[in-house]
Each structure stands twice: as C-alpha cells, then as structure tokens.
Design a protein around this motif. Structure first.
Motif, PDB file in Angstrom:
ATOM      1  N   PRO A 113      -2.983   9.126   0.095  1.00  9.19           N
ATOM      2  CA  PRO A 113      -3.032   9.699   1.369  1.00  9.19           C
ATOM      3  C   PRO A 113      -2.535  11.070   0.973  1.00  9.19           C
ATOM      4  CG  PRO A 113      -1.335   7.970   1.779  1.00  9.19           C
ATOM      5  CD  PRO A 113      -1.663   8.509  -0.244  1.00  9.19           C
ATOM      6  N   ASP A 171      -5.076   8.558   5.113  1.00 10.77           N
ATOM      7  CA  ASP A 171      -6.316   7.946   4.200  1.00 10.77           C
ATOM      8  C   ASP A 171      -7.655   8.063   4.976  1.00 10.77           C
ATOM      9  OD1 ASP A 171      -6.187   6.341   6.579  1.00 10.77           O
ATOM     10  OD2 ASP A 171      -6.626   4.482   5.513  1.00 10.77           O
ATOM     11  N   ASP A 223     -10.107   9.474   1.782  1.00  8.73           N
ATOM     12  CA  ASP A 223     -11.346   8.655   1.381  1.00  8.73           C
ATOM     13  C   ASP A 223     -11.926   7.241   2.339  1.00  8.73           C
ATOM     14  OD1 ASP A 223      -9.347   8.772  -0.733  1.00  8.73           O
ATOM     15  OD2 ASP A 223      -7.127   7.738  -0.095  1.00  8.73           O
TER      16      ASP A 223
END
Length: 444
Positions: A26, A399, A402
């Motif tokens: 994270p 997140d 990502d």
C-alpha cells in the motif's frame, strides 16, 4: 491566485493521480487514533527529510455565501500566531531549523504543511501542533490578512485571464462555492469578524474531520507514538456542520459573456459543469481529455489551433473534479481578430470527438503516457504526501497505485466515444471572452 493551479490546489493533484507506480505494498500504513484522527505513514529513507501534511474538511464548501472567504481566511491565519507564539516568533522558529510551514485552503479542504530535517522533527512537530491546536486569531493579524486579500482581489482584475476564469466560474456554478473566488469577495471578507473565524475553526478543525500524512525518514511506530502523544487528547467536535452539495445544473443552451478590455490577446474560457471525483467514468474521461486537449503537443486542440492554424501559443482542456461536480473547460489566448474562428475550432473538435471517437494510435499513445510518467511526477516527499492525501480524502484506497494501470489500460475506444457523448456539450456551454471586443467582432 488562479483557482485551479498546481501545487496548492487538490483539484489538480487529482489529475496527477494518473500513471501508476509499480508497487507491491500500500501507499502508506493507515490507522485511526482513539479520537478519530486518521494517520498515514510512508517511510522513505533516501533523504533525511520529513514532510507532514494535515488535511481538514474545512474548505469553501463549508462556508456560507454571505461569508465567502471565511474558510480561506481561517486557514491562512493558523500560522499567524498562537496563544504562546506571535507570528514573528513562529517565522523565526521555522527559519532557525531550516523548515517550511504553511497553511492554505481550497474548495474541498484546508491543509497545513510542514517540511523539516529528520534531526529537527521534534521541534517541527511542536510548532505544527501548536499552530493546529492553539491559533490565536489576533485582531491585528486578521486585519492585515484581510487587507492583503482585498488588495490581491483588486490586482486580479488587471489580469484578463483571471477575469475570464472568475466570470466563467460564476456563470457555470452560480451561488455555489465553486462559483466564487476561494478568497471570497471584497465585501464578504471585509464583513467577517473574529468571532466567526473562531467559530468556523472550533466547528471544523476537529480530529474526526482531519487526517495526517507523514512521508520521509521516519520509523512508523516512533512517529505514531509522537503523533498520539501530541494529538491524542485533541477533543472530538461537538457541532453538526453542513456543506454545500452539488451545484444547480445548467440549462442546455449556449451562454456568451463578452468582457471588453484594451488587450492585444483575447482570453477565452469555454466549458460547462463536469464530474465528481467519485464518478466511475473518471478514468475514461482522463484518457479522452488527454487526447482532446490535456496532452500538450500531443492533443488535438494544440494540433489544430496552434500547429495548423497558428492562432494560439497554448490551448488546453481539463476536467476539475471535486467532492461535487467541478468544471470542464477549454482555455486559450489568441489575437483579438482570431477569437471567433478559434472558438469555432474548439467547438468543432468537441463535436468531432463525440461523433468520430479516437484512433487506435491516439488511444495507445495516451495510455502509454498516462501509465508511464508517474515516477517523474511523484519524485519528492511532498509530491508523494500529496498523492497519499488525495487518495485518502477521496476514498480511492491505498492500493490505488497498483490498480491504476489496470483502470487506464481497460479504457476502450467505445468508452471514449461514450463518455465524450455523455460529458461534452458542444450545444450547451458557457463562453467567456475577455478581449478588445471591437477587434474581436464576435457574433451575437
């Protein structure tokens, strides 16, 4: 002083949340303290520097129309004296340790920022917490700041670009906070009294409405203990506060506002209301706008109006999403005599992308840029703190970095066509032209 500007406004930080980092963890470690204060920590040991950003739900969305500028004035005064330190003493202490400390407000929030060397972190934290929890709002400082803001507002009227933006915002958003200068108006800020500033601070600057992002040379457990010791006793708020909700929708018609000025360059803003940040079409619109006018020399507007026609040095488009619907706008400057033709070309490009969509090459190039340039945009602690803070504030999830590549790569040509037809309105927009109107000779 312009409303939408890099570095000081979160609205454009959102647009920097575009390309993706390759990360397996994270963006930060998150926890909520007992009093509701959210703490986000990202350890980065490359340099012995620490950046701390405090964000509070206390932007102009939470102020009354008759007190426009109250949120901004309150935020600016935080660092201008506490109950134990004068403004001069704060400045001296900050300079002594070579730190930077600033406070500001925006449409959706207010913030307090500290950058300090690791060895001076205890002193920096002491100053930050004093400014955050114990502002004095001394009458002399209020009077000085109000005078500065009124002078700045008057100065703004000398800049045709600022005038065009202010008129555009007013026509697009009306009485909504997004429609007025963040600094308020001369009459409203002159009418604000100290008790109102104190009341706004008391009701809005509370731990459950705030979060702190720490990025830099820190140990997570150590900084958490320091923050808990300094801010753990910050009492929760007791007042129920309200904010403005979405602006009234515009009628589907073309509104033209001409402002006559003795200038050689016409300043033009064309657009309408846009989207909220939580709109699921944000990603498709990001790609679409890059192709239309957000991609610099790669964009259609620059290719058509600058390269082919030679009418403007710079032309761009952008969406400015927030907690509520922000604006979509195209901004350009051109000679007075070419103002009318340039506007026609802008509208023609809006229609073209709605009718024809984009090419495979345009889509591939946009995706490559948006997913590839992220490291260059977030290469300092301050930029990374801005990203983490925006992700937290708009509830994007830690997140997010990502997931972003997938979100951008998942945009199709069909998505581009759909969002262009949904969110671009070439038949119903606001057009503001600040120019020598005789030379511009725009049609009625």
């Amino acid at each position: 002083m312009r409303r939408y500007r890099l570095g000081t406004t979160l609205g454009l930080l959102l647009l920097l949340l575009q390309p993706v980092m390759v990360a397996a963890a994270p963006l930060a470690e998150r926890q909520v303290l007992e009093n509701g204060l959210t703490l986000l920590v990202r350890s980065s040991r490359a340099l012995p520097i620490v950046t701390i950003k405090v964000m509070v739900q206390a932007g102009s969305l939470w102020e009354q129309e008759g007190r426009a500028g109250l949120a901004n004035l309150t935020a600016l005064l935080l660092s201008r004296g506490t109950v134990t330190r004068t403004a001069a003493q704060i400045d001296e202490s900050v300079d002594f340790i070579g730190a930077s400390l600033s406070s500001s407000a925006d449409r959706d929030l207010s913030e307090l920022n500290l950058t300090v060397l690791r060895k001076d972190l205890p002193k920096g934290l002491e100053l930050l917490v004093d400014v955050l929890l114990h502002p004095a709002f001394e009458q002399g400082e209020i009077a000085r700041k109000v005078q500065e803001l009124r002078a700045a507002l008057r100065k703004r009227q000398e800049d045709p670009g600022e005038v065009a933006q202010e008129v555009f915002d007013d026509l697009v958003f009306g009485s909504h906070p997004y429609g007025r200068p963040l600094e308020g108006r001369e009459t409203t800020i002159a009418a604000i009294i100290r008790d109102e500033i104190v009341g706004f601070y008391r009701d809005h600057y509370t731990p459950e409405r705030a979060f702190i992002t720490v990025v830099g040379d820190v140990d997570r457990s150590e900084i958490t203990g320091q923050i808990r010791a300094l801010l753990g006793s910050w009492p929760k708020g007791k007042a129920t506060v309200k904010r403005a909700t979405e602006p009234a929708p515009l009628q589907e018609k073309i509104v033209v506002k001409k402002v006559d000025r003795s200038v050689t360059q016409a300043n033009i803003v064309l657009g309408h209301q846009g989207i909220r940040r939580d709109n699921p079409d944000f990603y498709a619109l990001t790609v679409m706008n890059y192709i239309l006018g957000g991609g610099g020399f790669s964009s259609r507007l620059v290719e058509r109006i600058r390269e082919q026609k030679g009418w403007a040095y710079d032309v761009s488009s952008q969406f400015s999403p927030g907690l509520e619907r922000g604006s979509f706008q195209v901004v350009l400057q051109t000679k007075n005599e070419t103002a009318g033709p340039a506007v026609q070309e802008v509208v023609r490009e809006l229609r073209r992308i709605r009718e024809q969509g984009v090419t495979d090459q345009e889509l591939a190039d946009a995706k490559a840029y948006l997913t590839g340039s992220f490291p260059l945009r977030l290469d300092t602690n301050a930029k990374l703190a801005g990203l983490i803070s925006a992700v937290e504030y708009y509830k994007l999830g830690l997140d997010y970095a990502d997931r972003y590549r997938t979100l951008i790569e998942g945009v199709s040509k069909e998505d581009i066509l759909r969002v262009a037809r949904t969110y671009l309105r070439p038949e119903g927009y606001v057009l503001v032209v600040v120019a020598d109107q005789v030379k511009a000779a725009l049609p009625e």
